[in-house]
Design an enzyme around this catalytic site. Structure first.
Site, PDB file in Angstrom:
ATOM      1  CG  ASP A 114      -9.208   3.963  -3.360  1.00 21.12           C
ATOM      2  OD1 ASP A 114     -10.446   3.851  -3.256  1.00 21.12           O
ATOM      3  OD2 ASP A 114      -8.545   4.887  -2.848  1.00 21.12           O
ATOM      4  CB  ILE A 115      -4.902  -0.113  -5.274  1.00 20.75           C
ATOM      5  CG1 ILE A 115      -5.200   1.102  -6.170  1.00 20.75           C
ATOM      6  CG2 ILE A 115      -3.892  -1.043  -5.913  1.00 20.75           C
ATOM      7  CD1 ILE A 115      -3.976   1.914  -6.547  1.00 20.75           C
TER       8      ILE A 115
END
Lengths: 303, 303
Positions: free
Chosen positions: B17-18
């Protein structure tokens, strides 16, 4: 028989050939001579003792430091002074640095360069690099002399980024370049108004950009004792006595090197602290001198 | 399944996600953008990924560092930049320093003071103390503001003895005064002509006169990860990927903090070194990323 108050001077003096004195807090405090010191030194000399005066101060050469003694009325020869500036030069002499044909880069003041001059070792940096600025513009760089074979770092009130970058390049990029520290003292006594960041500041800065630990030549490294023992043919080191006012440097240094030790209460250590009637300062726990005195005057018999 | 060459981007990208990107050697080298980077960042954003760009450079604020991105044609928001100058401010915010009513003394450049201004923490020192000289004459001293509650140290090309003495007095004499380091990098890249003494130089100097170890806020301290994980409510840290070119900093940092890791060969690490076909550089032994790529361009599908 540790922590014995010296009441009968002969008990210590009779067994000692060489006395090594720390200076500040022992002979003087700042600009004030501790009473009785000239008499004590005269007596020790009259009794045939050899005296050394040791200081981690690297900003002056032995000749330069002598003026401090003279200004207080103490007659001392440069050869009796063991400054960390001299220790750096003595180390390089002992390790035959001159035979390499290399030069020394100095972070420090003129004490170091003066001592290197006396032993004929070429150097650069030092006072001449005060105020220098590195070219950090696009493509800029600091050019180093590829003949630098050692970096000597001592106290330097003109420390700047140029000097640190120069030392970094020498130590990280010149094969075999040595890293020598005159001392690791956290604080020093430039003025009596406050404590001042000491030579350990500049040494740590160089460690911080190189990841290297220096060869230490000042207290508490054993170099000085090796030098004195060798020069005077002393095989029994218990015939050398270290006299100082600090448990964690002077007394620890003496004990670690097999010397007799004598603490004087004329400096930073109180009798209550020595006798564990109040908590010890950090780093001094468990360190005990054989003898202690109120001041050096206790070296003179009461009679 | 370490050291896998990323051939099918989805294998890494789908689980993340990051992304946290190191900058130099990953997005650019010096002043040259690495090919394909804008496209990769666009794709990751289009896929809904959150991006951070991390640098131990403390000389610029996030807003100041943004101009570096802009000059290379990269459109990045200040909030996506995690500089060690911001990390210092974020740490002081997290620990509610403002509630103490104290000030910060800065050894460093304007990145730190600008970030402190943004969170409303009063400071002194920094650029204003370049060129200052301590009064070392008889009885001279440096007067410190007794309201200093923390000393923040970062890279400072105008390091001088006055600043070091000021920091020494704050840390040794003001009760509870904190010592915060933006980074401990030995060397940094001021120009491409040579390596330069890094922020670790100034931090070590302050350690050298205080005997204190700093609280580190930049890489490889976990502060950044804690901050990001908290802010984005990430409980599974393996959904964060650290992308960097250095095994001993970027990849070790990612692995130590439970992140996925991806090494790019566009910086200081060669494929031969990564695959142990030649000896590893000191300090990088045994450190393996999950994935590696030639450049970030490998994040784009071949199709």
């Amino acid at each position: 028989m540790a922590r014995e108050k010296l009441k009968e001077p002969g008990k210590l003096l009779d067994g000692i050939d060489i006395f090594i004195f720390d200076c500040d807090g022992v002979l003087w405090r700042g600009d004030f001579l501790i009473p009785g010191v000239p008499k004590v030194l005269d007596k020790l000399r009259a009794d045939g003792k050899t005296l050394f005066f040791v200081t981690n101060n690297s900003t002056k050469s032995r000749a330069g430091y002598k003026s401090k003694f003279t200004s207080l009325g103490l007659d001392v020869q440069p050869e009796e002074i063991f400054s960390s500036s001299f220790a750096a030069a003595a180390y390089l002499e002992q390790t035959k640095f001159k035979d390499t044909g290399k030069k020394v880069y100095i972070i420090g003041e003129k004490g170091i360069s003066e001592e290197l001059d006396l032993v004929g070792i070429p150097w650069l940096g030092g006072e001449g690099d005060a105020g220098k600025q590195a070219d950090m513009g696009s493509g800029g760089k600091v050019d180093v002399d590829h003949d630098v074979g050692a970096v000597v770092v001592g106290f330097d009130r003109h420390i700047n980024y140029y000097k640190l970058q120069y030392a970094q390049l020498c130590l990280n990029e010149l094969p075999g370049c040595e890293f020598i520290a005159t001392n690791l003292d956290r604080v020093t006594h430039l003025t009596h108004a406050q404590e001042w960041a000491g030579g350990g500041t500049m040494v740590a800065a160089v460690s911080g950009c190189t990841g290297r630990e220096p060869t230490l030549v000042g207290k508490p490294a054993p170099l000085m004792i090796d030098y004195i023992a060798q020069k005077y043919g002393i095989s029994d080191r218990s015939r050398i006595c270290m006299v100082g006012d600090r448990l964690d440097t002077d007394i620890a240094f003496g004990r670690n090197n097999g010397l007799k030790t004598c603490l004087t209460l004329s400096g930073v250590t109180s009798e209550d602290e020595l006798m564990d009637r109040v908590p010890r300062k950090k780093g001094t726990e468990g360190i005990q001198p054989e003898f202690y005195v109120d001041t050096l005057q206790d070296f003179l018999s009461a009679s």
